[in-house]
Design a protein around this motif. Structure first.
Motif, PDB file in Angstrom:
ATOM      1  N   ARG A   3      -4.416  -2.857  -5.099  1.00 20.39           N
ATOM      2  CA  ARG A   3      -5.428  -1.836  -4.812  1.00 20.39           C
ATOM      3  C   ARG A   3      -6.187  -2.291  -3.577  1.00 20.39           C
ATOM      4  N   PRO A   4      -6.243  -1.465  -2.520  1.00 20.65           N
ATOM      5  CA  PRO A   4      -6.827  -1.932  -1.253  1.00 20.65           C
ATOM      6  C   PRO A   4      -8.216  -2.532  -1.370  1.00 20.65           C
TER       7      PRO A   4
ATOM      8  N   ASP B  41       0.825  -1.204   0.000  1.00 18.76           N
ATOM      9  CA  ASP B  41       0.000   0.000   0.000  1.00 18.76           C
ATOM     10  C   ASP B  41       0.866   1.264   0.000  1.00 18.76           C
TER      11      ASP B  41
ATOM     12  N   ARG C  10      -6.315 -10.688   0.800  1.00 21.37           N
ATOM     13  CA  ARG C  10      -5.829  -9.614   1.680  1.00 21.37           C
ATOM     14  C   ARG C  10      -6.085  -9.945   3.144  1.00 21.37           C
TER      15      ARG C  10
ATOM     16  N   GLU D 184       1.692  -8.125  -2.583  1.00 18.54           N
ATOM     17  CA  GLU D 184       2.420  -8.054  -1.312  1.00 18.54           C
ATOM     18  C   GLU D 184       3.287  -9.290  -1.119  1.00 18.54           C
TER      19      GLU D 184
END
Length: 379
Positions: free
Chosen positions: A356-357, A183, A326, A215
């Motif tokens: 992208r969160p 992020d 996530r 990540e």
């Protein structure tokens, strides 16, 4: 012609005084008289064993599987270990894995075990093959921010390919960018890659390279990017086709990133598809199903199916899947959905934030299909 064979097995391996359950899912692509390809995923069942014990059990499982299949250690082309705590586990693993093309990344198996393993191999390859398959693992650079590290890693990789008379712009098929604190650092990776690609003539008017940006971390805290890649020496441009599925996904350059959604490579005896990390996105670049992991899985599958179909593949040709979530709290739902629809396909679900969160889940896959094309050399 469907030549993919799927199998699952479970071993109970001894690790010290503990018995550790090791599960293996395999996909074998075997055309008679040709090079066979296999993908194996090893996972560990519920256990309280230490990392050392789980690693010993997985390595026993690998040895047992290779022996039963009649494949020697020399058939193994590439390995990727998914670890739960790379800082404490990397040294233990490295002491036992000294070979090249061994990838190690912290992406904790969502099932709760301390490691999982992907093994890719080839059986029956002769010495005079016209292609040279170049897998690269473990690219890191501790200097600078994520943008500088990305530029230097890509530059070093391109220089290394020169020794094989290859270049990244023409011969690289697939890349992975594992980004620490994605992020925060992903924007630097995107900028560094985009600017260097532009210098190399890789633009929206030419082509980019299939890729996953996700990540992941290595043991060294100053390394913000782990870069890995696969290239093939000996391909002609007409053997490579980039997949876009514009009915379902927008071109990546529209939102500032520079990768292809997928790529299909055609050989004399088969074709292979490498799908980039694919999430729940629509043709306008918007997230579909915000906050709804079930809905996102459905749209993600729809997008992957469209990419596969564009290349002439179907889910029945998929040899492996890596699924990124996530939130570990979504594991039960995501695992159930994948097991219901794709019970045979080798896969692993790991905890790794998407770039992208709002994306809760992403997947990548590799597909293989038999095809006879006399104008090209066999794989």
């Amino acid at each position: 012609v469907q030549v993919m064979k799927y199998e699952r097995d479970t071993f109970v391996c001894s690790a010290g005084d503990k018995a550790v359950e090791v599960k293996v899912a395999s996909a074998v692509f075997d055309v008679k008289g040709k090079v066979a390809e296999y993908h194996l995923f090893f996972t560990v069942g519920p256990t309280e064993g230490s990392f050392t014990e789980q690693l010993a059990a997985v390595k026993q499982g690998v040895g047992k599987t290779l022996k039963e299949k009649g494949w020697g250690e020399e058939s193994v082309v590439f390995k990727r270990y998914f670890l739960s705590d790379v800082v404490n586990q990397d040294g233990i693993l490295r002491a036992q894995e000294e070979k090249r093309n061994v990838s190690v990344v912290q992406q904790a198996p969502a099932s709760g075990s301390k490691l999982a393993l992907w093994v890719y191999g080839q059986s029956g390859r002769g010495k005079n093959n016209p292609y040279r398959h170049l897998w690269m693992a473990g690219g890191v650079n501790p200097r600078g921010d994520a943008e500088q590290q990305t530029r230097e890693l890509l530059g070093s990789y391109d220089t290394a390919l020169l020794s094989e008379r290859c270049r990244m712009a023409t011969d690289c098929i697939r890349t992975w960018f594992f980004v620490r604190d994605i992020d925060v650092n992903y924007a630097g990776v995107v900028k560094g890659r985009r600017e260097l690609f532009r210098e190399w003539g890789l633009t929206e008017k030419t082509h980019y390279i299939a890729s996953t940006g996700i990540e992941g971390r290595v043991a060294e805290p100053q390394c913000k990017v782990l870069f890995e890649a696969y290239a093939v020496k000996g391909l002609k441009p007409e053997q490579i086709r980039y997949l876009q599925a514009l009915t379902h996904l927008n071109p990546t350059w529209e939102y500032g990133v520079t990768f292809e959604r997928g790529v299909s490579v055609l050989y004399g005896d088969r074709r292979q598809a490498y799908m980039s990390g694919t999430a729940s996105i629509d043709a306008g670049g918007s997230i579909v199903g915000e906050g709804d992991v079930t809905g996102q899985v459905a749209r993600m599958w729809e997008n992957v199916a469209a990419l596969l179909e564009e290349g002439g593949y179907g889910f029945e040709d998929v040899a492996h899947m890596i699924v990124y979530i996530r939130d570990a709290g979504d594991y039960r739902v995501v695992n159930r959905l994948f097991e219901e629809r794709f019970p045979e396909v080798p896969k692993v679900i790991v905890v790794a934030a998407v770039c992208r969160p709002g994306w809760l889940v992403e997947m990548e896959c590799i597909a293989l299909k038999e095809q006879v094309c006399p104008e090209f050399n066999d794989f």
